[in-house]
Design a protein around this motif. Sequence first.
Motif, PDB file in Angstrom:
ATOM      1  N   SER A 118      -4.235  -6.119  -7.363  1.00 17.72           N
ATOM      2  CA  SER A 118      -5.584  -5.694  -7.757  1.00 17.72           C
ATOM      3  C   SER A 118      -6.489  -5.533  -6.543  1.00 17.72           C
ATOM      4  O   SER A 118      -7.272  -4.578  -6.456  1.00 17.72           O
ATOM      5  N   VAL A 119      -6.391  -6.460  -5.601  1.00 21.01           N
ATOM      6  CA  VAL A 119      -7.194  -6.357  -4.385  1.00 21.01           C
ATOM      7  C   VAL A 119      -6.822  -5.095  -3.601  1.00 21.01           C
ATOM      8  O   VAL A 119      -7.691  -4.354  -3.112  1.00 21.01           O
ATOM      9  N   ALA A 120      -5.526  -4.829  -3.479  1.00 19.34           N
ATOM     10  CA  ALA A 120      -5.093  -3.632  -2.763  1.00 19.34           C
ATOM     11  C   ALA A 120      -5.541  -2.358  -3.467  1.00 19.34           C
ATOM     12  O   ALA A 120      -5.911  -1.369  -2.819  1.00 19.34           O
ATOM     13  N   LEU A 121      -5.521  -2.371  -4.790  1.00 25.48           N
ATOM     14  CA  LEU A 121      -5.974  -1.203  -5.545  1.00 25.48           C
ATOM     15  C   LEU A 121      -7.458  -0.946  -5.317  1.00 25.48           C
ATOM     16  O   LEU A 121      -7.878   0.199  -5.070  1.00 25.48           O
ATOM     17  N   LEU A 122      -8.271  -2.002  -5.402  1.00 25.92           N
ATOM     18  CA  LEU A 122      -9.711  -1.839  -5.155  1.00 25.92           C
ATOM     19  C   LEU A 122      -9.981  -1.353  -3.735  1.00 25.92           C
ATOM     20  O   LEU A 122     -10.808  -0.460  -3.512  1.00 25.92           O
ATOM     21  N   TYR A 123      -9.274  -1.930  -2.768  1.00 24.31           N
ATOM     22  CA  TYR A 123      -9.474  -1.535  -1.377  1.00 24.31           C
ATOM     23  C   TYR A 123      -9.099  -0.062  -1.168  1.00 24.31           C
ATOM     24  O   TYR A 123      -9.815   0.681  -0.473  1.00 24.31           O
ATOM     25  N   SER A 124      -8.002   0.379  -1.765  1.00 20.56           N
ATOM     26  CA  SER A 124      -7.568   1.765  -1.602  1.00 20.56           C
ATOM     27  C   SER A 124      -8.545   2.725  -2.263  1.00 20.56           C
ATOM     28  O   SER A 124      -8.871   3.785  -1.705  1.00 20.56           O
ATOM     29  N   VAL A 125      -9.029   2.364  -3.450  1.00 16.41           N
ATOM     30  CA  VAL A 125      -9.981   3.236  -4.149  1.00 16.41           C
ATOM     31  C   VAL A 125     -11.278   3.362  -3.349  1.00 16.41           C
ATOM     32  O   VAL A 125     -11.809   4.472  -3.153  1.00 16.41           O
ATOM     33  N   PHE A 126     -11.812   2.250  -2.879  1.00 10.59           N
ATOM     34  CA  PHE A 126     -13.024   2.300  -2.073  1.00 10.59           C
ATOM     35  C   PHE A 126     -12.795   3.070  -0.776  1.00 10.59           C
ATOM     36  O   PHE A 126     -13.658   3.846  -0.345  1.00 10.59           O
TER      37      PHE A 126
END
Length: 208
Positions: free
Chosen positions: A133-141
């Motif tokens: 989830s952290v990696a997904l948020l970081y990639s989206v941002f």
Amino acid sequence: MDNNSPASGGFKGGLGSLFGGGNPEYSNTELAGVPLTGMSPLSPYLNVDPRYLVQDTDEFILPTGANKTRGRFELAFFTIGGCCITGAAFGTLNGLRMGLMETRDMSWSKPRNVQILNMVTRQGASWANTLGSVALLYSVFGVAIEKARGAEDDLNTVAAGTLTGMLFKSTGGLKGAARGGLVGLAMSGLYALYNNWDHLKGRSPSHY
């Protein structure tokens, strides 16, 4: 009747010339003294001039002004997958440790094995979900900021890390969001510093 008469040879030569096979035949001895001036040596395996096999340019085509690194969108899949695998591995080890600690008073039996296995799977899935989830948020941002600014630099990395920490800890209120933002800022700042370490030391970077 003599088959080697001049008339017979002329007839054969005429037919050979008519069908393209009337060229004079030379022996290997006669061809041995012919100079090969101006001819490049050919590979006996490929029958290709070896000079054309030398790669003096890049092996791929890029648009004008593009760099050789993959963009954030391409790296997003690798980042998310790598974080999920890392979280699953760390959670598995942590679950094994916790399972052994909680069942240390039990004898080695099927109930103890089942309890340890449940702890391992539970912790592995939890950590994989968290880091994914952290990696997904970081990639989206990161992708959104890159598209909005129209540039790719370390500022996008720091901003994406800070926003990821704030959003991930936003359930804890303003203080939780602030702490998460500080953690994200510190981690992304260290990562940006690592990427520019060679440049800060006055050397050209060894990686892209």
